[in-house]
Every structure is written in C-alpha cells, then in structure tokens.
Motif scaffolding. Structure first.
Motif, PDB file in Angstrom:
ATOM      1  N   TYR A  75       1.010  -0.905  -0.296  1.00  0.00           N
ATOM      2  CA  TYR A  75       0.028  -0.181  -0.480  1.00  0.00           C
ATOM      3  C   TYR A  75       1.304   1.297  -0.103  1.00  0.00           C
ATOM      4  CZ  TYR A  75      -4.009  -3.175   0.816  1.00  0.00           C
ATOM      5  OH  TYR A  75      -4.467  -3.991   0.439  1.00  0.00           O
ATOM      6  N   LYS A 135      -0.017   2.827  -2.864  1.00  0.00           N
ATOM      7  CA  LYS A 135      -1.575   3.462  -3.142  1.00  0.00           C
ATOM      8  C   LYS A 135      -2.260   3.785  -2.112  1.00  0.00           C
ATOM      9  CE  LYS A 135      -1.782  -1.823  -4.165  1.00  0.00           C
ATOM     10  NZ  LYS A 135      -2.236  -2.727  -4.702  1.00  0.00           N
ATOM     11  N   ARG A 157      -5.851   4.222  -1.924  1.00  0.00           N
ATOM     12  CA  ARG A 157      -6.595   3.078  -1.705  1.00  0.00           C
ATOM     13  C   ARG A 157      -7.105   2.405  -0.322  1.00  0.00           C
ATOM     14  NH1 ARG A 157     -10.926   1.027  -3.103  1.00  0.00           N
ATOM     15  NH2 ARG A 157     -11.214  -1.696  -4.073  1.00  0.00           N
ATOM     16  N   ILE A 166     -10.104   1.491   2.613  1.00  0.00           N
ATOM     17  CA  ILE A 166     -10.684   0.632   3.242  1.00  0.00           C
ATOM     18  C   ILE A 166     -10.314   1.071   4.509  1.00  0.00           C
ATOM     19  CG2 ILE A 166      -9.021  -1.593   3.498  1.00  0.00           C
ATOM     20  CD1 ILE A 166      -7.755  -1.997   0.051  1.00  0.00           C
ATOM     21  N   LYS A 196      -6.113  -6.826   1.845  1.00  0.00           N
ATOM     22  CA  LYS A 196      -6.379  -7.562   0.598  1.00  0.00           C
ATOM     23  C   LYS A 196      -7.438  -7.675   0.227  1.00  0.00           C
ATOM     24  CE  LYS A 196      -1.474  -7.140  -0.178  1.00  0.00           C
ATOM     25  NZ  LYS A 196      -0.842  -6.099  -1.521  1.00  0.00           N
ATOM     26  N   GLU A 236      -9.530  -4.939  -1.198  1.00  0.00           N
ATOM     27  CA  GLU A 236      -9.251  -4.225  -2.048  1.00  0.00           C
ATOM     28  C   GLU A 236      -9.995  -4.957  -3.279  1.00  0.00           C
ATOM     29  OE1 GLU A 236      -5.303  -2.326  -3.683  1.00  0.00           O
ATOM     30  OE2 GLU A 236      -4.431  -3.934  -1.970  1.00  0.00           O
ATOM     31  N   LYS A 237     -10.471  -5.951  -3.069  1.00  0.00           N
ATOM     32  CA  LYS A 237     -10.587  -6.723  -4.251  1.00  0.00           C
ATOM     33  C   LYS A 237     -12.471  -6.932  -4.013  1.00  0.00           C
ATOM     34  CE  LYS A 237      -6.530 -10.469  -4.159  1.00  0.00           C
ATOM     35  NZ  LYS A 237      -7.075 -12.216  -3.718  1.00  0.00           N
TER      36      LYS A 237
END
Length: 215
Positions: free
Chosen positions: A129, A132, A135, A139, A209, A212-213
């Motif tokens: 991260y 990112k 992002r 989250i 993780k 994130e998806k």
C-alpha cells in the motif's frame, strides 16, 4: 466443529489441541479472564475483530458474524484467525492499556522474531500500500478505523476487544522505497505472545487485501 481443512495441515493439530481444552473450560472463567462477554442464555461469546462482531458458541466453537457493512469475515474463513481467537479464549488475559503503543521489537521476544515480522508484515504492508495510499485510506475508512496524523497515512483500529493496532505508511519516491510501521497497544503483550502478534499482522493485512478486491 467440522474441520474444513486437509488432515495433513500443520494447523490441524494446534487447533484440535486448543479446541479440546476450550470444550473442558468454564465459560464464566474464560469471560472473567479475557474480558470477552459471554451470553449465558444463548451460550456464546461476543468477540469483536477488525470492525465486525462475532458470536462464538460454547462448547462447539461455531462462529457467526453479526450483519454489518464490512463484507469480509476472517474469523469465519481464515484458520489462522480461528486459532488465534481460540488461543486467546483458552490462554489469554485482559489488561487495561495505559494509552502507550509499542513497536514489535519492544515486546518480549520481539527482537528475536523481528526479522520474520519484518518480511511477513512490515514489508507486506509497505509494498502492498505504500504506492497506493489513497486505496489504503479507502479500505481503512471502510473498516471504521480512526485516522491519525502519522507518516503519510496512518490509522488506528481495534483488532480484538480492547486491543488496538496502528498502521503507518510512508510513500516511496525515486530515492527511497515505501516503508511502514505497525504499533500495538501496550496491553498486547499480556494477551498475546510475539509469535501471535505476527499472526495479528497477517490477519489484519489479509483482510485489507480481501477488501481491496471487493470494494
């Protein structure tokens, strides 16, 4: 309790060991020692983990989340999370926090296990991260974590009942790679060993993780 993993799994034996101990314990004693509330009428513990509330039945150790907006529930799906929570119920102790935070190296045996923790958690967080940041923030906001003014992005969240973790990120540039720090509330060493605290990092980053998806 149905074992939904391979019989040769390295997780099978420790899970069965702690599960057997859990079944023979007094739930009132568990609740008093750990501070995890126990609903005597419905026979389940009420445990919070990473923004969600779970009901853990006694003595079956069946786990069910209460409906919320998080959307991913590692305590139901990840064996390392199931074992960690079970170990805490069987062996853990609660203690109030003095409001201080510790690096991994500052906890007992943390220096000994630090190299493992560095690769397993710090590097994974930094390189996952550190490039990112936006992002990461999305989250953590989704999890209801508290934003801090540390590094380039940082948040504090309750990992488990009254046990708090801080994730801190520094963004990389042309000269330096991204880096991270993970801090633990000062009551963590009473609840968990250094080895367990590395699993705390695993579970926490794993949830990021997964989300994130999904988000």
């Amino acid at each position: 309790m149905n074992f939904d993993y391979a019989k040769d799994s390295k997780e099978q034996r420790p899970f069965e060991y702690y599960f057997k101990k859990y079944q023979g314990m007094d739930p009132a004693e568990i609740s008093e020692r750990t501070g995890i509330p126990y609903d005597e009428e419905n026979r389940y513990f009420i445990l919070r983990l990473m923004g969600s509330t779970y009901e853990i039945s006694y003595p079956e150790y069946e786990i069910r989340h209460r409906e919320d907006a998080v959307g991913s529930y590692p305590l139901e799906t990840a064996m390392n999370a199931k074992i960690l929570a079970l170990r805490y119920l069987v062996e853990g102790n609660r203690a109030p926090s003095a409001g201080e935070y510790l690096t991994y190296r500052e906890v007992p045996w943390g220096e000994f296990y630090f190299r493992n923790f560095q690769g397993r958690c710090l590097a994974r967080l930094a390189f996952g991260y550190g490039t990112k940041i936006t992002r990461f923030q999305e989250i953590m906001e989704h999890l209801g974590a508290n934003k801090l003014d540390l590094g380039d992005a940082s948040y504090e969240f309750e990992f488990m009942n009254d046990l708090f973790v801080r994730f801190i990120l520094w963004e990389g540039d042309e000269e330096f790679p991204p880096s991270s720090q993970i801090l633990f509330s000062d009551n963590f060493p009473i609840a968990f060993s250094a080895e367990d605290m590395a699993v705390v990092g695993d579970i926490s980053i794993g949830l990021l993780k997964t989300l994130e998806k999904q988000l």
